[in-house]
Design an enzyme around this catalytic site. Structure first.
Site, PDB file in Angstrom:
ATOM      1  N   GLU A 276      28.992 -13.231  37.506  1.00  0.00           N
ATOM      2  CA  GLU A 276      29.080 -12.522  36.227  1.00  0.00           C
ATOM      3  C   GLU A 276      28.076 -13.076  35.205  1.00  0.00           C
ATOM      4  O   GLU A 276      27.485 -12.316  34.432  1.00  0.00           O
ATOM      5  CB  GLU A 276      30.512 -12.641  35.695  1.00  0.00           C
ATOM      6  CG  GLU A 276      30.841 -11.655  34.599  1.00  0.00           C
ATOM      7  CD  GLU A 276      32.331 -11.674  34.258  1.00  0.00           C
ATOM      8  OE1 GLU A 276      33.118 -11.117  35.024  1.00  0.00           O
ATOM      9  OE2 GLU A 276      32.682 -12.262  33.231  1.00  0.00           O
ATOM     10  N   GLU A 279      24.695 -11.823  36.067  1.00  0.00           N
ATOM     11  CA  GLU A 279      24.571 -10.437  35.594  1.00  0.00           C
ATOM     12  C   GLU A 279      24.337 -10.416  34.078  1.00  0.00           C
ATOM     13  O   GLU A 279      23.476  -9.680  33.572  1.00  0.00           O
ATOM     14  CB  GLU A 279      25.864  -9.667  35.934  1.00  0.00           C
ATOM     15  CG  GLU A 279      25.859  -8.224  35.456  1.00  0.00           C
ATOM     16  CD  GLU A 279      27.223  -7.546  35.628  1.00  0.00           C
ATOM     17  OE1 GLU A 279      28.180  -8.170  36.130  1.00  0.00           O
ATOM     18  OE2 GLU A 279      27.321  -6.368  35.231  1.00  0.00           O
ATOM     19  N   CYS A 296      37.632  -9.170  34.930  1.00  0.00           N
ATOM     20  CA  CYS A 296      38.534  -9.809  35.904  1.00  0.00           C
ATOM     21  C   CYS A 296      39.995  -9.458  35.719  1.00  0.00           C
ATOM     22  O   CYS A 296      40.805  -9.774  36.591  1.00  0.00           O
ATOM     23  CB  CYS A 296      38.335 -11.314  35.930  1.00  0.00           C
ATOM     24  SG  CYS A 296      38.141 -12.027  34.339  1.00  0.00           S
ATOM     25  N   SER A 316      31.254  -5.581  33.184  1.00  0.00           N
ATOM     26  CA  SER A 316      30.574  -6.265  34.291  1.00  0.00           C
ATOM     27  C   SER A 316      30.948  -5.536  35.578  1.00  0.00           C
ATOM     28  O   SER A 316      32.069  -5.041  35.719  1.00  0.00           O
ATOM     29  CB  SER A 316      31.064  -7.713  34.354  1.00  0.00           C
ATOM     30  OG  SER A 316      30.798  -8.240  35.626  1.00  0.00           O
ATOM     31  N   GLU A 358      45.866  -3.360  41.676  1.00  0.00           N
ATOM     32  CA  GLU A 358      44.448  -3.553  42.022  1.00  0.00           C
ATOM     33  C   GLU A 358      44.263  -3.701  43.530  1.00  0.00           C
ATOM     34  O   GLU A 358      43.398  -3.049  44.126  1.00  0.00           O
ATOM     35  CB  GLU A 358      43.935  -4.810  41.314  1.00  0.00           C
ATOM     36  CG  GLU A 358      42.480  -5.118  41.604  1.00  0.00           C
ATOM     37  CD  GLU A 358      42.028  -6.447  40.988  1.00  0.00           C
ATOM     38  OE1 GLU A 358      42.748  -7.451  41.141  1.00  0.00           O
ATOM     39  OE2 GLU A 358      40.961  -6.475  40.372  1.00  0.00           O
ATOM     40  N   GLU A 363      39.308   1.618  47.169  1.00  0.00           N
ATOM     41  CA  GLU A 363      37.961   1.027  47.336  1.00  0.00           C
ATOM     42  C   GLU A 363      38.011  -0.424  47.811  1.00  0.00           C
ATOM     43  O   GLU A 363      36.997  -0.982  48.226  1.00  0.00           O
ATOM     44  CB  GLU A 363      37.134   1.144  46.041  1.00  0.00           C
ATOM     45  CG  GLU A 363      37.659   0.396  44.840  1.00  0.00           C
ATOM     46  CD  GLU A 363      38.550   1.250  43.945  1.00  0.00           C
ATOM     47  OE1 GLU A 363      39.316   2.072  44.474  1.00  0.00           O
ATOM     48  OE2 GLU A 363      38.487   1.069  42.712  1.00  0.00           O
ATOM     49  N   CYS A 502      46.612 -14.917  31.400  1.00  0.00           N
ATOM     50  CA  CYS A 502      47.491 -14.828  32.575  1.00  0.00           C
ATOM     51  C   CYS A 502      48.700 -15.747  32.522  1.00  0.00           C
ATOM     52  O   CYS A 502      49.678 -15.506  33.226  1.00  0.00           O
ATOM     53  CB  CYS A 502      46.705 -15.149  33.842  1.00  0.00           C
ATOM     54  SG  CYS A 502      45.401 -13.990  34.125  1.00  0.00           S
TER      55      CYS A 502
HETATM   56 FE1  HC0 Z   1      44.569 -14.640  36.377  1.00  0.00          FE
HETATM   57 FE2  HC0 Z   1      42.269 -14.405  37.400  1.00  0.00          FE
HETATM   58  S1  HC0 Z   1      42.781 -15.824  35.733  1.00  0.00           S
HETATM   59  S2  HC0 Z   1      43.255 -12.792  36.205  1.00  0.00           S
HETATM   60  O1  HC0 Z   1      45.168 -14.543  34.810  1.00  0.00           O
HETATM   61  O2  HC0 Z   1      39.705 -13.789  36.285  1.00  0.00           O
HETATM   62  O3  HC0 Z   1      46.766 -13.178  37.777  1.00  0.00           O
HETATM   63  O4  HC0 Z   1      45.802 -17.253  36.944  1.00  0.00           O
HETATM   64  O5  HC0 Z   1      44.288 -15.036  39.256  1.00  0.00           O
HETATM   65  O6  HC0 Z   1      41.659 -12.434  39.691  1.00  0.00           O
HETATM   66  O7  HC0 Z   1      41.012 -16.570  38.959  1.00  0.00           O
HETATM   67  C1  HC0 Z   1      46.037 -13.729  37.124  1.00  0.00           C
HETATM   68  C2  HC0 Z   1      45.491 -16.207  36.662  1.00  0.00           C
HETATM   69  C3  HC0 Z   1      43.921 -14.795  38.184  1.00  0.00           C
HETATM   70  C4  HC0 Z   1      41.836 -13.217  38.836  1.00  0.00           C
HETATM   71  C5  HC0 Z   1      41.470 -15.762  38.419  1.00  0.00           C
HETATM   72  C6  HC0 Z   1      40.656 -14.007  36.732  1.00  0.00           C
HETATM   73 FE1  SF4 Z   2      45.458  -9.256  33.078  1.00  0.00          FE
HETATM   74 FE2  SF4 Z   2      47.918  -9.999  32.483  1.00  0.00          FE
HETATM   75 FE3  SF4 Z   2      47.237  -9.647  34.995  1.00  0.00          FE
HETATM   76 FE4  SF4 Z   2      46.239 -11.724  33.657  1.00  0.00          FE
HETATM   77  S1  SF4 Z   2      48.395 -11.389  34.162  1.00  0.00           S
HETATM   78  S2  SF4 Z   2      45.130 -10.347  34.983  1.00  0.00           S
HETATM   79  S3  SF4 Z   2      46.014 -10.868  31.611  1.00  0.00           S
HETATM   80  S4  SF4 Z   2      47.314  -8.049  33.431  1.00  0.00           S
END
Ligand code: HC0
Ligand code: SF4
Length: 568
Positions: A276, A279, A296, A316, A358, A363, A502
């Site tokens: 990223e 990029e 992400c 991105s 996701e 895809e 997260c």
């Molecule tokens: Fe997260 Fe991630 S940081 S979104 O919050 O970027 O779920 O912990 O795994 O994919 O690495 C969540 C946390 C992840 C992803 C990472 C990012």
């Molecule tokens: Fe996004 Fe929330 Fe999932 Fe983290 S926990 S990737 S902030 S939706």
């Protein structure tokens, strides 16, 4: 009027009032001292209708829902309440009717106990309403709903999409979608904050534990798990293990559950930064579409695709770390080990519900074979631990497995808001100045729980202006400005759907005092501080992966496996 995370009783009253004058007492959600809180948006406590608050004789308390003595972990003390052990056991069976996972931390039960509310079977049995199953994994059970309105507040106030509302049907107040469409067809971003907000499991999500256990029991499958950065913050606080012990504890737990290989998701966070930031620097040099948004968080991606598709060129093209890890394991690791993709069962363990959505996107299933076969939340992992009757003392700490063993502190920071931008800055500054960054690695101004944070970094005369947004509602003003051709004054914008990032994901248990969002964030910051590598671009396993497999960042193969496109 209603403050504190657990005032469900008043919430019920608020909900009842709302039923009469639909919107006069809608709940409001907000971040307070690093945790989510709820209150009524209008009115005062005195305005609320009185609701069954009455003094009850001690003996009558024996009939109220309660947990057994054996289960008495916190908050409840049946002995103080004068319950005999046998009665407590009986009541425990009755109480857990709802089937939710908040067994020891049930807000509803806590409030009912504190207020001495008597549990009575309803005189008139209300007709059963079939569960509403109109989303890939979120399920609504109106029979459990107490009309508190927290889910509506979470969607509108905490996150932003605001797709939920109350409606009346056959004299009952129910929660549905504003548009009347099935949830999957609305602007729902699948973040799951509504599920977190629900105090009585009327909103819940379908588990994938069974799928994972079947794969573990299938001798033909090699079951690979990888654990997201934020999971260790919860593990550390829940089991009282130090920040340094949290990762080995998780790896040990997953091995005990039967996983063949356990990798650290943080490795993929490092890979994301390299892709990223490369990029980003290319956009800076070639005057590409700016500002660049991070990609992400799948909740954020859903929001853009559904509500603001015009902003897609700013995203991105990098896949999220989850999908980078899935593609790398199914291609690089399978080749390395001489395994067929079909025989690898890849499981990510995350604090996120949107990642379930996701991982199931078509895809990410080239030739019909998913890159990530199942997504377990932190809660599901803890449920599996309980079902397998594994005691914390029985877990032998283990190291993560090769070849994705080494991770950086920068990758660990991903788990809290600001972490992705901070990790990107640690690389961008180094590349722009041509000097190895040895100090000033901490960009503290973009950490924490503010909805929007910013920082400007001077890298040898090139200014990098960064904004960090958490809670989708906070991204809207920035997006609107960009769409109106206004210069927002940022080059790189990190957006995470959940407030605080997260660590507040809906796949984690609801934060409590012993495990506040602030404490979760601190665990990650502490791990970063003592990490051998603090920059993604110096992770030796990442460098080796490029040498052996991807060639160089943003190479043709990297584009094929690590980047994606978006669907308006
Ligand atoms: Fe997260 Fe991630 S940081 S979104 O919050 O970027 O779920 O912990 O795994 O994919 O690495 C969540 C946390 C992840 C992803 C990472 C990012
Ligand atoms: Fe996004 Fe929330 Fe999932 Fe983290 S926990 S990737 S902030 S939706």
């Amino acid at each position: 009027c209603v403050t504190g995370p657990a005032t469900v009783i008043q919430a019920v009253a608020a909900g009842r009032q709302a039923a009469e004058s639909m919107d006069s007492f809608l709940m409001k959600g907000y971040i307070k001292e690093g945790n989510i809180d709820y209150s009524c948006s209008r009115g005062s406590m005195e305005d609320l209708p009185k609701w069954e608050f009455r003094e009850i004789p001690k003996v009558a308390r024996a009939t109220m829902p309660s947990i057994s003595l054996a289960e008495r972990k916190n908050n409840f003390n049946e002995v103080e309440l004068g319950l005999a052990e046998e009665t407590a056991r009986k009541e425990a069976r009755r109480c857990l009717k709802c089937g939710c996972s908040a067994r020891f931390t049930c807000d509803l039960r806590k409030e009912a106990s504190m207020h001495g509310i008597v549990y009575e079977e309803p005189v008139h049995e209300r007709p059963y309403i079939p569960k509403v199953d109109d989303h890939p994994f979120i399920v609504r059970d109106h029979n459990k709903c107490i009309s508190c309105g927290r889910c509506i507040a979470a969607c509108a106030e905490i996150e932003g999409p605001g797709v939920l509302t109350f409606y009346m049907k056959n004299g009952r107040q129910l929660v549905g979608t504003k548009s009347g469409l099935p949830l999957r067809e609305t602007d729902c971003v699948s973040c799951g904050q509504c599920v977190t907000a629900c105090p009585c499991a009327a909103l819940d999500y379908r588990r994938e534990r069974g799928k994972v256990v079947r794969a573990i029991n299938n001798p033909k499958k090699t079951v690979v798990g990888f654990v997201a950065p934020a999971v260790r913050s919860l593990i550390s606080n829940t089991f009282g293990v130090s920040h340094e012990e949290a990762s080995p504890f998780m790896a040990g737990l997953l091995k005990k559950l039967g996983f063949d290989k356990v990798f650290d998701f943080t490795f993929a966070a490092d890979l994301t930064i390299v892709e990223e930031t490369t990029e980003f620097l290319s956009r800076v040099q070639n005057k590409g579409v700016m500002p660049q948004f991070t990609s992400c968080c799948p909740g954020w991606i859903n929001f853009v695709e559904k509500r603001y598709p015009e902003i897609i060129p700013h995203l991105s093209t990098c896949k999220s770390p989850q999908m980078m890890m899935g593609a790398t394991v199914k291609n690089h690791y399978a080749k390395l080990m001489g395994l067929n993709k079909e025989d690898l069962f890849v499981v990510s363990i995350v604090p996120c519900l949107a990642k379930k959505y996701e991982a199931a996107r078509p895809e990410f299933a080239p030739d019909g074979i998913r890159d990530v076969d199942a997504v377990l939340t932190t809660t599901e992992m803890l449920e599996m631990m309980e079902l397998a009757d594994i005691k914390p003392s029985e877990i032998e700490p283990q190291e993560f497995d090769e070849p994705y063993k080494q991770v950086s502190g920068a990758g660990i920071l991903f788990g809290a808001s600001g972490g992705v931008a901070e990790a990107a800055l640690r690389m961008a500054v180094e590349k722009l100045t041509g000097n190895v960054l040895t100090d000033h690695l901490d960009f503290e101004e973009i950490r924490g729980f503010e909805g929007v944070k910013e920082s400007t970094v001077d890298a040898n005369g090139t200014k990098v202006r960064v904004a960090v947004v958490s809670g989708l509602k906070n991204a809207e003003p920035i997006i609107e400005k960009i769409l109106n051709g206004v210069d927002v004054g940022y080059d790189l914008i990190e957006v995470m759907a959940c407030p605080g990032g997260c660590i507040c994901g809906a796949g984690h248990p609801v934060p409590e005092k012993v495990d506040s969002l602030e404490r979760r964030q601190q665990v990650l910051v502490n791990i970063d501080k003592v990490s051998k590598y603090r920059k993604s671009q110096e992770n030796p396993d990442i460098l080796r992966l490029y040498n052996e497999f991807y060639g160089e960042p943003n190479s043709h193969l990297a584009h094929e496996l690590l980047h994606t496109h978006y669907t308006p």
